[in-house]
Write an enzyme that holds these catalytic residues in place. Structure first.
Site, PDB file in Angstrom:
ATOM      1  N   SER B  46       0.867  -1.176   0.000  1.00  0.00           N
ATOM      2  CA  SER B  46       0.000   0.000   0.000  1.00  0.00           C
ATOM      3  C   SER B  46       0.903   1.224   0.000  1.00  0.00           C
ATOM      4  O   SER B  46       1.746   1.371   0.896  1.00  0.00           O
ATOM      5  CB  SER B  46      -0.897  -0.027   1.244  1.00  0.00           C
ATOM      6  OG  SER B  46      -1.859   0.989   1.165  1.00  0.00           O
ATOM      7  N   GLU B  47       0.764   2.095  -1.003  1.00  0.00           N
ATOM      8  CA  GLU B  47       1.820   3.078  -1.265  1.00  0.00           C
ATOM      9  C   GLU B  47       1.947   4.163  -0.200  1.00  0.00           C
ATOM     10  O   GLU B  47       2.880   4.941  -0.216  1.00  0.00           O
ATOM     11  CB  GLU B  47       1.657   3.696  -2.660  1.00  0.00           C
ATOM     12  CG  GLU B  47       0.407   4.501  -2.898  1.00  0.00           C
ATOM     13  CD  GLU B  47      -0.700   3.676  -3.542  1.00  0.00           C
ATOM     14  OE1 GLU B  47      -0.689   2.434  -3.391  1.00  0.00           O
ATOM     15  OE2 GLU B  47      -1.596   4.282  -4.170  1.00  0.00           O
ATOM     16  N   ASN B  48       1.011   4.214   0.747  1.00  0.00           N
ATOM     17  CA  ASN B  48       1.176   5.171   1.842  1.00  0.00           C
ATOM     18  C   ASN B  48       2.213   4.698   2.859  1.00  0.00           C
ATOM     19  O   ASN B  48       2.513   5.424   3.806  1.00  0.00           O
ATOM     20  CB  ASN B  48      -0.161   5.449   2.532  1.00  0.00           C
ATOM     21  CG  ASN B  48      -0.804   4.196   3.075  1.00  0.00           C
ATOM     22  OD1 ASN B  48      -0.859   3.163   2.410  1.00  0.00           O
ATOM     23  ND2 ASN B  48      -1.283   4.263   4.296  1.00  0.00           N
ATOM     24  N   SER B  88       8.541   3.954   0.011  1.00  0.00           N
ATOM     25  CA  SER B  88       7.476   3.253  -0.677  1.00  0.00           C
ATOM     26  C   SER B  88       7.606   3.408  -2.192  1.00  0.00           C
ATOM     27  O   SER B  88       7.473   2.444  -2.947  1.00  0.00           O
ATOM     28  CB  SER B  88       6.122   3.803  -0.214  1.00  0.00           C
ATOM     29  OG  SER B  88       5.074   3.140  -0.864  1.00  0.00           O
TER      30      SER B  88
END
Lengths: 232, 218
Positions: B46-48, B88
């Protein structure tokens, strides 16, 4: 140790020197890991003409949304602003400039700013509106665009724990943009859930070393949830 | 019959391999997590700032400090890690993510994709989509084959502002599975009961049919 004591006791001191037309970085992803009390104080100070760098723009009535309500932001640099009705109105009416920046490029522009790197090349955005008017260079046959670094007069970050020397630890996905922004502010202010004495944090566990942090303030956090999803 | 959103997700889940690190976008891509084949272990990115995303929490385990890129409360899977946004996107841009699944408004025969902006409508921003399409080695696009007016979304040239160029190699629609190379869509599979002629009539970009086109197995 007094020269290294970064703790300030009130929000006045935390944001002393913040003025109109300054550039402000604000940590967080959505409402997760935002410096709530510092944003509230910027709102109360009423400074205007701010250039605000943050992944999102809060929601109506919370986070950066409250600065939009008072028309304090003249330029917003963000990757996604879809959660905010007022934002739409201000950007369409031209009251606020919006510079949409891909999320990874935004993170890297801030990281570069803090690390003294003026620009870098990335494939992200090549051939898209983001790449318009940017220098293109090929490496190994692939085109890349040049993205320039970002720095700020003030970086407002949120951490879980700080020690009195400004060493910071983040919790779970509140880390997001906070560590890079901490490096890229001329004055970095960390609003944290807990302040401990220097020496109490394990040096192996520190995310942001205190050299980047000028001020630390103890905050109270509502931690509003944007999308509360549970298992059925 | 055209596939439902769930069935599109189900077909895409067949692309997952054991040991894959996978980034799923918002919408149909998110549903792919519900159809991970038995015996296949994947780690969701999850890119956060989360590698190893688990299911939604139980009511008593909701943590405002733990969300996914869609800003939903989630949990961690065994072996998860947290990190910054810069880290990320180093994973994403650096080509370390094995498979990325995302939605689109349009794709074209050059592998260009338009997914973030419709002129005249509110511009919400690209979020991490431009980084994902530029960085991933292996991207599957999940989308409807045509819009509600019956106009194809698989084109010779995208008309909307682009998210990335020359980056998409596979598309799964409600009608078909197609690969993109050599300046054309190549039809690989058709949805159960959907005629090849239907797919041809709803594909505006150059479509190549070489060899047998099998019916999808769901």
């Amino acid at each position: 140790m007094s020269g290294f004591n970064k703790v300030v006791n009130d929000y006045n001191a935390a944001l002393a020197g913040l003025d109109n037309n300054m550039t402000l970085m604000v940590g967080g992803f959505g409402l997760c890991g935002i410096p709530e009390g510092l944003i509230q104080r910027v709102h109360d100070m009423g400074v205007t003409g701010l250039t605000c760098i943050s992944n999102n723009a809060g929601v109506d009535g919370f986070g950066l949304g409250i600065l939009l309500e008072k028309r304090q932001i003249s330029t917003m640099i963000a990757s996604y602003v879809g959660e905010n009705a007022l934002f739409e109105e201000l950007s369409i009416s031209g009251e606020m400039d919006v510079i949409l920046t891909p999320q990874g490029s935004l993170a890297e522009k801030i990281r570069a700013g803090g690390a003294g790197i003026p620009a870098f090349y990335t494939a992200t955005g090549y051939g898209t509106p983001v790449g318009d008017d940017k220098e293109v260079r090929e490496f190994d046959g692939r085109p890349y665009i040049m993205e320039t670094a970002l720095t700020a007069d003030f970086a407002l970050v949120k951490a879980w724990k700080a020690d009195t020397m400004g060493n910071l630890i983040y919790r779970k996905t509140t880390q997001n943009f906070n560590p890079m922004m901490a490096t890229a502010g001329k004055i970095t202010v960390a609003e944290v859930e807990e302040i401990v004495e220097a020496g109490e944090l394990d040096p192996d566990h520190i995310h942001t070393p205190g050299i980047y942090v000028q001020r630390v303030i103890q905050g109270n956090f509502e931690k509003r949830i944007e999308r509360r999803t549970v298992r059925s | 019959m055209a596939l439902t959103r769930e069935q599109i997700a189900q077909r895409i889940a067949q692309e997952l391999q054991d040991g894959y690190y996978v980034n799923l976008g918002i919408g149909i891509p998110t549903l792919v997590a519900n159809y991970i084949p038995t015996g296949v272990n994947v780690m969701l990115q999850s890119e956060n700032g989360l590698l190893g995303m688990g299911p939604y929490p139980t009511e008593d385990a909701v943590d405002p400090d733990l969300i996914n890129a869609g800003k939903e409360t989630v949990t961690t899977a065994t072996g998860a890690a947290f990190f910054s946004s810069a880290e990320s996107f180093a994973m994403i841009r650096g080509g370390h993510v094995d498979l990325t699944v995302l939605g689109a408004f349009e794709v074209d025969v050059n592998g260009d994709i338009a997914s973030y902006m419709i002129p005249g409508k509110l511009v919400k921003g690209m979020g991490g989509a431009m980084d994902l399409v530029a960085g991933a080695r292996n991207i599957v696009v999940a989308m409807a084959h045509a819009n509600k007016q019956g106009e194809s979304k698989l084109l010779d040239k995208c008309t909307l502002p682009l998210t990335g160029v020359n980056c998409i190699n596979k598309v799964v629609t409600d009608l078909a599975v197609l690969e993109i190379y050599d300046g054309a869509f190549h039809l690989r599979e058709r949805a159960p009961g959907v005629e090849i002629e239907t797919i041809q009539s709803l594909t505006s970009g150059k479509l190549v049919i070489d060899g047998e086109v099998r019916e999808m197995v769901l």
